[in-house]
Design a protein around this motif. Structure first.
Motif, PDB file in Angstrom:
ATOM      1  N   LEU A  10      27.121 -11.713  67.292  1.00 11.86           N
ATOM      2  CA  LEU A  10      27.986 -11.461  66.139  1.00 11.86           C
ATOM      3  C   LEU A  10      28.776 -10.164  66.257  1.00 11.86           C
ATOM      4  N   ILE A  11      28.313  -9.226  67.080  1.00 13.31           N
ATOM      5  CA  ILE A  11      29.051  -7.972  67.231  1.00 13.31           C
ATOM      6  C   ILE A  11      30.467  -8.213  67.751  1.00 13.31           C
ATOM      7  N   GLY A  22      36.992  -8.169  66.861  1.00 15.46           N
ATOM      8  CA  GLY A  22      38.136  -9.073  66.837  1.00 15.46           C
ATOM      9  C   GLY A  22      38.091 -10.155  67.889  1.00 15.46           C
ATOM     10  N   ILE A  23      36.899 -10.407  68.477  1.00 15.85           N
ATOM     11  CA  ILE A  23      36.739 -11.454  69.480  1.00 15.85           C
ATOM     12  C   ILE A  23      36.143 -12.666  68.775  1.00 15.85           C
ATOM     13  N   ILE A  43      32.452  -2.041  71.590  1.00 15.12           N
ATOM     14  CA  ILE A  43      32.588  -2.158  70.127  1.00 15.12           C
ATOM     15  C   ILE A  43      31.591  -1.223  69.444  1.00 15.12           C
ATOM     16  N   LEU A  44      30.360  -1.187  69.957  1.00 15.37           N
ATOM     17  CA  LEU A  44      29.356  -0.311  69.357  1.00 15.37           C
ATOM     18  C   LEU A  44      29.753   1.156  69.508  1.00 15.37           C
ATOM     19  N   VAL A  45      30.308   1.511  70.654  1.00 16.19           N
ATOM     20  CA  VAL A  45      30.768   2.884  70.857  1.00 16.19           C
ATOM     21  C   VAL A  45      31.852   3.241  69.840  1.00 16.19           C
ATOM     22  N   ASN A  53      29.016  -4.897  58.007  1.00 17.73           N
ATOM     23  CA  ASN A  53      30.180  -4.846  57.109  1.00 17.73           C
ATOM     24  C   ASN A  53      31.471  -5.144  57.861  1.00 17.73           C
ATOM     25  N   THR A  54      31.566  -4.605  59.080  1.00 18.31           N
ATOM     26  CA  THR A  54      32.782  -4.788  59.875  1.00 18.31           C
ATOM     27  C   THR A  54      32.951  -6.249  60.288  1.00 18.31           C
TER      28      THR A  54
END
Length: 372
Positions: A255-256, A261-262, A276-278, A324-325
């Motif tokens: 899900l990340i 936006g992928i 994305i996490l960074v 949330n994102t």
């Protein structure tokens, strides 16, 4: 839609060939595999078979042909070793006549050491082996994937408590690429059927078989659909069909991607999970040295464990922001194609299959996800 045959079919073929050799049949370079609850049989190729260990055991070998170029089991080498053991003639349960053993390269459940095999795979083995096991004997069947442990490192198995190799978790005879447009159409059709009789207008989307298995242990009040990798287009389709709420339920490592936006999540198209996490860590103003260390890690689970060692509250805050994102980016994605106020809720679990985080919308539904 490109299709082939699932791993259980090939395992059953090698096993049947091995057992036939053990009881004196001549070798055929193919086996006709019965499909439970269906009349058709599937012809699959067998590479070789032979007696071993002083003719007390037999080894059958085949190579899985899933028909899917990007499938990790495509051309997987499969060994099955069959041996017979005397049992009581009064044994009332014929399914106990097959003892399935996880050999080298076959995944086992970390907590129980049991072989990770689906009910469908067991049914296929029973349908194709019980009729030729000699009366008064049980079959010990060891399954080996010589390259399985190496290939398992390229999967998310460990994230779901499966170690030492590949699972045998096919749920149907035929395989379909989760990256193909045909799989999207199949999911759209299933979605239409699910919501037809659902007056609440809410649906749960899960990604992958492991997510679906976990979902089935929860007391959901809403229809569930396994969405494969076409999650973005399917969310749009849900909006077009006037679904009121889509609940995204999944493992953080999948899900990340939505937070970045992928919206087609197959790894061969895009990964970017650590990146994305960074980015989220920069938003949370984590110390630069922590961000640098995050950027050098290989998996999201490694990143989570590292962050929890550093500061558990900060780790939870970061993954809460991730949740949330996911909701915000998914809503924005849908509205690029159709104007809608459809609610999107995110609920995320970790490698221990524990539900850990929920987005702003997801918090309204997390009480429904009470898993056993």
């Amino acid at each position: 839609m490109k299709k082939g045959f699932s791993l259980p079919i090939w395992v059953a073929g090698a096993a049947r060939s091995a057992l036939k050799k053990l009881i004196g049949f001549s070798f055929d370079n193919f086996e006709l595999i019965k499909i439970p609850n269906e009349t058709k049989e599937i012809k699959i190729e067998i590479h070789s078979v032979g007696l071993i260990k002083g003719d007390s055991h037999s080894l059958g070998i085949t190579f899985a042909k899933s028909g899917l170029d990007l499938d990790i089991t495509q051309n997987l080498e499969i060994w099955t070793i069959a041996s017979l053991e005397k049992i009581s003639l009064n044994n009332p349960n014929k399914t106990n006549q097959i003892n399935i053993i996880a050999g080298s390269g076959v995944g086992i459940k970390e907590n129980t050491s049991e072989i990770c095999i689906s009910d469908f795979a067991k049914e296929v083995l029973c349908a194709n082996l019980l009729d030729i096991i000699p009366e008064g004997f049980k079959l010990n069947l060891e399954i080996i994937f010589p390259n399985g442990e190496f290939l398992a490192e390229r999967t998310s198995n460990k994230s779901f408590g499966i170690v030492d190799g590949l699972s045998i978790i096919g749920t149907s005879a035929e395989t379909y690429s989760s990256a193909s447009p045909g799989q999207l159409e199949k999911a759209k059709t299933k979605l239409a059927k699910l919501i037809k009789n659902d007056s609440q207008g809410k649906v749960v989307f899960v990604i992958g078989q492991n997510g679906l298995n976990l979902a089935k242990t929860c007391n959901f009040k809403f229809p569930i659909i396994k969405v494969g990798n076409w999650i973005g287009p399917l969310i749009v389709d849900a909006a077009i069909k006037n679904v009121k709420t889509v609940i995204l339920f999944g493992y953080h490592g999948k899900l990340i991607k939505l937070a970045g936006g992928i919206f087609h999540t197959h790894n061969h198209l895009a990964d970017g999970r650590i990146e994305i996490l960074v980015y989220l860590a920069v938003q949370e103003k984590l110390p630069p040295e922590i961000i640098v260390k995050l950027s050098h890690l290989n998996t999201l689970e490694d990143a989570l464990l590292f962050l929890e060692r550093f500061n558990k509250s900060i780790a939870d805050k970061l993954f809460q922001n991730l949740s949330n994102t996911i909701e915000k980016r998914s809503f924005a994605y849908v509205n690029r194609y159709v104007t809608t106020d459809m609610e999107i809720a995110a609920i995320i679990f970790d490698r221990k299959r524990e539900i850990r985080w929920a987005g702003i919308n997801g918090k309204d539904y997390i009480s429904y996800f009470q898993c056993d």
